[in-house]
Design a protein around this motif. Structure first.
Motif, mmCIF file in Angstrom:
data_model
loop_
_atom_site.group_PDB
_atom_site.id
_atom_site.type_symbol
_atom_site.label_atom_id
_atom_site.label_comp_id
_atom_site.label_asym_id
_atom_site.label_seq_id
_atom_site.Cartn_x
_atom_site.Cartn_y
_atom_site.Cartn_z
ATOM 1 N N ARG A 169 0.822 -1.210 0.000
ATOM 2 C CA ARG A 169 0.000 0.000 0.000
ATOM 3 C C ARG A 169 0.857 1.262 0.000
ATOM 4 N N HIS A 170 2.111 1.125 0.452
ATOM 5 C CA HIS A 170 2.995 2.287 0.539
ATOM 6 C C HIS A 170 3.857 2.452 -0.709
ATOM 7 N N PHE A 171 3.820 1.489 -1.641
ATOM 8 C CA PHE A 171 4.699 1.546 -2.804
ATOM 9 C C PHE A 171 4.147 2.543 -3.827
ATOM 10 N N GLY A 172 5.022 3.341 -4.426
ATOM 11 C CA GLY A 172 4.610 4.310 -5.436
ATOM 12 C C GLY A 172 5.358 5.613 -5.253
ATOM 13 N N HIS A 173 4.870 6.649 -5.932
ATOM 14 C CA HIS A 173 5.534 7.946 -5.915
ATOM 15 C C HIS A 173 4.712 8.957 -5.120
ATOM 16 N N ARG A 174 5.390 9.971 -4.653
ATOM 17 C CA ARG A 174 4.719 11.035 -3.917
ATOM 18 C C ARG A 174 4.037 11.984 -4.885
ATOM 19 N N SER A 175 3.028 12.678 -4.413
ATOM 20 C CA SER A 175 2.416 13.741 -5.195
ATOM 21 C C SER A 175 3.295 14.981 -5.115
ATOM 22 N N THR A 176 3.316 15.765 -6.192
ATOM 23 C CA THR A 176 4.097 17.000 -6.232
ATOM 24 C C THR A 176 3.200 18.143 -6.672
ATOM 25 N N VAL A 177 3.755 19.356 -6.672
ATOM 26 C CA VAL A 177 2.986 20.528 -7.074
ATOM 27 C C VAL A 177 2.543 20.396 -8.522
ATOM 28 N N ASN A 178 3.437 19.886 -9.391
ATOM 29 C CA ASN A 178 3.134 19.791 -10.815
ATOM 30 C C ASN A 178 2.209 18.625 -11.140
ATOM 31 N N SER A 179 2.337 17.517 -10.408
ATOM 32 C CA SER A 179 1.460 16.364 -10.638
ATOM 33 C C SER A 179 0.798 16.013 -9.310
ATOM 34 N N VAL A 180 -0.278 16.744 -9.037
ATOM 35 C CA VAL A 180 -0.917 16.646 -7.729
ATOM 36 C C VAL A 180 -1.536 15.270 -7.510
ATOM 37 N N HIS A 181 -2.114 14.715 -8.576
ATOM 38 C CA HIS A 181 -2.862 13.479 -8.411
ATOM 39 C C HIS A 181 -2.047 12.246 -8.804
ATOM 40 N N HIS A 183 -0.417 9.012 -8.210
ATOM 41 C CA HIS A 183 -0.498 7.951 -7.202
ATOM 42 C C HIS A 183 -1.212 8.435 -5.938
ATOM 43 N N CYS A 184 -2.431 8.891 -6.131
ATOM 44 C CA CYS A 184 -3.197 9.377 -4.978
ATOM 45 C C CYS A 184 -3.467 8.257 -3.977
ATOM 46 N N GLY A 185 -3.453 7.016 -4.458
ATOM 47 C CA GLY A 185 -3.777 5.910 -3.568
ATOM 48 C C GLY A 185 -2.613 5.424 -2.740
ATOM 49 N N VAL A 186 -1.424 6.044 -2.877
ATOM 50 C CA VAL A 186 -0.269 5.596 -2.119
ATOM 51 C C VAL A 186 -0.432 5.977 -0.655
ATOM 52 N N LYS A 187 -0.302 4.983 0.199
ATOM 53 C CA LYS A 187 -0.511 5.209 1.628
ATOM 54 C C LYS A 187 0.765 5.765 2.252
ATOM 55 N N PRO A 188 0.706 6.904 2.926
ATOM 56 C CA PRO A 188 1.923 7.458 3.534
ATOM 57 C C PRO A 188 2.285 6.732 4.833
ATOM 58 N N TYR A 189 3.545 6.803 5.166
ATOM 59 C CA TYR A 189 4.001 6.265 6.451
ATOM 60 C C TYR A 189 3.793 7.349 7.510
ATOM 61 N N VAL A 190 2.668 7.330 8.165
ATOM 62 C CA VAL A 190 2.322 8.332 9.164
ATOM 63 C C VAL A 190 2.227 7.659 10.516
ATOM 64 N N ARG A 191 2.773 8.308 11.518
ATOM 65 C CA ARG A 191 2.767 7.740 12.856
ATOM 66 C C ARG A 191 1.355 7.576 13.385
ATOM 67 N N SER A 192 0.519 8.563 13.074
ATOM 68 C CA SER A 192 -0.864 8.501 13.520
ATOM 69 C C SER A 192 -1.682 9.413 12.626
ATOM 70 N N LYS A 193 -2.996 9.226 12.629
ATOM 71 C CA LYS A 193 -3.858 10.085 11.834
ATOM 72 C C LYS A 193 -4.559 11.063 12.759
ATOM 73 N N GLY A 194 -4.310 12.355 12.547
ATOM 74 C CA GLY A 194 -4.918 13.367 13.401
ATOM 75 C C GLY A 194 -4.536 14.754 12.934
ATOM 76 N N ARG A 195 -4.929 15.748 13.710
ATOM 77 C CA ARG A 195 -4.703 17.150 13.352
ATOM 78 C C ARG A 195 -3.228 17.485 13.211
ATOM 79 N N LYS A 196 -2.363 16.805 13.998
ATOM 80 C CA LYS A 196 -0.958 17.208 14.071
ATOM 81 C C LYS A 196 -0.045 16.446 13.115
ATOM 82 N N PHE A 197 -0.575 15.487 12.351
ATOM 83 C CA PHE A 197 0.298 14.591 11.591
ATOM 84 C C PHE A 197 0.084 14.765 10.090
#
Length: 211
Positions: A169-181, A183-197
């Motif tokens: 789920r984490h494999f793929g490329h990041r979104s950038t300013v020029n290509s916003v969408h 690999h939108c489905g790429v799951k980021p490695y985030v410590r937690s989901k919330g306001r601060k992350f």
């Protein structure tokens, strides 16, 4: 062959020569990463590799060649197959032998009845073996399969879903300013989901862009 024009052939001391393939570097050969033997220390799997290596050499069976190739593969590439998926794949083929170079796992969510199947796999979980045997089926090993169907006749070769691991789920490329969408489905490695992350750049229009 390509003739080099770096040194004209008319000049004294230089002769026309032909470029070759750098065999030391590998040349044009593909398949450098194709394994020729299993990496593990499992003696049973090594014996199976010898058995199916013999069958692939001495018969015209493509089945034996595929089984041998999968015996060489890493564990991640030999994905497990759940019993419910196996039953779904074998619908209408109950008279054939289901073959999986990997593990057959049980499925607690199954509501349908398991038909009496003959299943060959490297390993069965206790719940999967109990469900197959209870329905009148049979769990066999690859050496038993070699005696019953040495060329793979009357068998169905199956594979588990290799991309079902959470890591995919984490494999793929990041979104950038020029290509916003991208690999939108790429799951980021985030410590937690919330306001601060990871709620700033890329997640708000006021900070670069928003996905």
């Amino acid at each position: 062959a390509v003739v080099s024009r770096a040194f004209p052939a008319c000049e004294e001391g230089y002769s026309q020569y032909t470029m070759g393939i750098d065999l030391t570097a590998g040349g044009r050969r593909v398949g450098h990463k194709a394994r020729k033997s299993p990496k593990g220390d499992n003696l049973y799997e090594k014996l199976l590799c010898q058995l199916y290596g013999f069958l692939s050499r001495r018969t015209d069976s493509g089945f034996s060649k595929v089984v041998l190739k999968r015996l060489y593969q890493s564990k991640n590439n030999r994905a497990p197959l759940s019993l419910s998926r196996l039953v779904r794949y074998m619908a209408g083929k109950e008279d054939k032998i289901a073959v999986l170079v990997g593990t057959v796992t049980g499925d607690a969510r199954m509501v349908q009845q398991v038909p009496p199947l003959v299943v060959c796999a490297l390993r069965f979980t206790a719940s999967a073996r109990a469900a197959i045997v209870k329905s009148g089926g049979e769990c066999i090993t690859f050496d038993q399969l070699a005696l019953r169907a040495p060329t793979g006749s009357n068998t169905v070769l199956l594979r588990g879903p290799r991309n079902a691991r959470e890591a995919h789920r984490h494999f793929g490329h990041r979104s950038t300013v020029n290509s916003v969408h991208t690999h939108c489905g790429v799951k980021p490695y985030v410590r937690s989901k919330g306001r601060k992350f990871e709620k700033a750049r890329g997640r708000r229009r006021s900070n670069g862009f928003k996905v």
